[in-house]
Design an enzyme around this catalytic site. Structure first.
Site, PDB file in Angstrom:
ATOM      1  N   ASN A  12      32.058  31.444  41.555  1.00  0.00           N
ATOM      2  CA  ASN A  12      31.125  32.000  42.538  1.00  0.00           C
ATOM      3  C   ASN A  12      29.731  31.962  41.937  1.00  0.00           C
ATOM      4  O   ASN A  12      29.383  32.785  41.103  1.00  0.00           O
ATOM      5  CB  ASN A  12      31.529  33.442  42.878  1.00  0.00           C
ATOM      6  CG  ASN A  12      30.533  34.124  43.799  1.00  0.00           C
ATOM      7  OD1 ASN A  12      29.634  33.478  44.349  1.00  0.00           O
ATOM      8  ND2 ASN A  12      30.681  35.431  43.970  1.00  0.00           N
ATOM      9  N   GLU A 106      29.171  42.520  46.614  1.00  0.00           N
ATOM     10  CA  GLU A 106      27.717  42.429  46.832  1.00  0.00           C
ATOM     11  C   GLU A 106      27.389  42.374  48.326  1.00  0.00           C
ATOM     12  O   GLU A 106      26.351  42.871  48.755  1.00  0.00           O
ATOM     13  CB  GLU A 106      27.151  41.226  46.062  1.00  0.00           C
ATOM     14  CG  GLU A 106      27.142  41.503  44.557  1.00  0.00           C
ATOM     15  CD  GLU A 106      27.319  40.280  43.682  1.00  0.00           C
ATOM     16  OE1 GLU A 106      27.138  39.146  44.151  1.00  0.00           O
ATOM     17  OE2 GLU A 106      27.649  40.481  42.487  1.00  0.00           O
ATOM     18  N   GLU A 174      38.391  42.397  42.220  1.00  0.00           N
ATOM     19  CA  GLU A 174      37.173  42.486  41.428  1.00  0.00           C
ATOM     20  C   GLU A 174      36.713  43.944  41.350  1.00  0.00           C
ATOM     21  O   GLU A 174      36.036  44.434  42.275  1.00  0.00           O
ATOM     22  CB  GLU A 174      36.052  41.660  42.075  1.00  0.00           C
ATOM     23  CG  GLU A 174      36.356  40.185  42.170  1.00  0.00           C
ATOM     24  CD  GLU A 174      35.082  39.352  42.182  1.00  0.00           C
ATOM     25  OE1 GLU A 174      34.931  38.514  41.279  1.00  0.00           O
ATOM     26  OE2 GLU A 174      34.227  39.546  43.071  1.00  0.00           O
ATOM     27  N   SER A 220      33.364  39.871  34.829  1.00  0.00           N
ATOM     28  CA  SER A 220      33.090  39.587  33.418  1.00  0.00           C
ATOM     29  C   SER A 220      34.163  38.719  32.751  1.00  0.00           C
ATOM     30  O   SER A 220      34.506  38.919  31.581  1.00  0.00           O
ATOM     31  CB  SER A 220      32.875  40.896  32.642  1.00  0.00           C
ATOM     32  OG  SER A 220      31.745  41.586  33.152  1.00  0.00           O
TER      33      SER A 220
HETATM   34  P1  13P Z   1      30.723  38.049  36.795  1.00  0.00           P
HETATM   35  O1  13P Z   1      31.740  37.022  36.340  1.00  0.00           O
HETATM   36  O2  13P Z   1      29.318  37.624  36.580  1.00  0.00           O
HETATM   37  O3  13P Z   1      31.052  39.411  36.251  1.00  0.00           O
HETATM   38  O4  13P Z   1      30.867  38.155  38.394  1.00  0.00           O
HETATM   39  C1  13P Z   1      32.117  38.300  38.948  1.00  0.00           C
HETATM   40  C2  13P Z   1      32.007  38.086  40.407  1.00  0.00           C
HETATM   41  O5  13P Z   1      31.426  38.878  41.127  1.00  0.00           O
HETATM   42  C3  13P Z   1      32.615  36.867  40.970  1.00  0.00           C
HETATM   43  O6  13P Z   1      32.666  36.924  42.357  1.00  0.00           O
END
Ligand code: 13P
Length: 262
Positions: A12, A106, A174, A220
């Site tokens: 993503n 988000e 997530e 992460s």
């Molecule tokens: P990070 O891998 O930057 O923590 O983001 C995870 C994410 O939101 C993937 O959709």
């Protein structure tokens, strides 16, 4: 990870990389994997660039026969018409988008996406033959109040209302506190929630779907921790943010099967 499910590593990109940078990244990623003699059959890879990059990446993947799938980061609940700024599922399908991220935290947080909107987007994706990658996860506040699984389980139940048995979906767990924080969940924590999410899929869409649906962990994920997640029986892959827009890092995450000590 389950024996019959092909692992899926999904990148993503969020709002990063214009269409020229996108083409460069996908090309370099492909070269990096070829150089490493990666077995492309052993793991599915999907990249989710911003909308303005999709046509360029689609053209590249097609011309160079790059074995990655293309995905979009969002989809409209509407089919077409007076919805300024929205992107219809039909347009995404025409660009060979195979998957679409739905309900990312988000979007839930900054765009007020409710469980009802998420469910409508899941329906829009399936109607257009696009696999919805349904994102669920708890905030640190939810975690404190309700434990890890209550909120993601409730979110998934609502997202799957109205989905027909046998529909192909992907679930991404997530935890909001793990996204972009550098603090991933432990594999044990993630496994516990992913197992519960698989049970929701089985209850809503049938036992076969429970067995065949890929459940991803996101938050992460890095080359240094991917293998530990992939050892878990109910984690079938990862949804990677920051680590997916760096060629060497994402290439290494895709090659998790070769990591020492797996
Ligand atoms: P990070 O891998 O930057 O923590 O983001 C995870 C994410 O939101 C993937 O959709």
């Amino acid at each position: 990870m389950g024996m019959t499910r092909t692992p899926l590593i999904a990148g993503n990109w969020k709002m990063n990389l214009d269409h020229l940078q996108a083409v460069a990244l996908v090309q370099k990623l492909h070269w990096s994997l070829k150089d490493a003699q990666h077995d492309f059959e052993s793991v599915d890879v999907t990249v989710f660039p911003p909308f303005t990059d999709l046509r360029s990446v689609q053209t590249l993947i097609d011309a160079d026969k790059i074995p990655f799938a293309l995905g979009a980061q969002d989809i409209s609940t509407h089919e077409q018409g007076a919805y300024t700024g929205e992107i219809a599922g039909e347009f995404l399908a025409k660009l060979d988008c195979r998957q679409v991220i739905i309900g990312h935290s988000e979007r839930r947080e900054y765009h007020g996406e409710t469980d009802e909107v998420v469910a409508a987007k899941v329906a829009a994706a399936l109607k257009n033959g696009i696999v919805p990658v349904i994102c669920v996860g708890e905030t640190s506040e939810d975690l404190e109040k309700h434990g890890a699984s209550a909120v993601p389980v409730a979110q998934l139940e609502k997202a799957l209302e109205g989905v027909a048995a046998g529909a192909e979906i992907v679930v991404a767990y997530e935890p909001v506190w793990a996204i972009g924080s550098g603090q991933a969940a432990t594999p044990e924590q993630a496994q516990e929630v992913c197992e519960k999410l698989r049970e929701v899929v089985a209850a809503k869409l049938g036992d076969d779907a429970g067995q065949s649906t890929r459940v991803l962990y996101g938050g992460s994920v890095k080359s240094g921790n991917i293998a530990s997640f992939m050892r878990e029986p109910d984690i079938d892959g990862a949804l990677v943010g920051g680590g997916s827009i760096k060629v060497d890092e994402f290439s290494s995450i895709i090659r998790f099967q070769k990591h020492v000590g797996v």
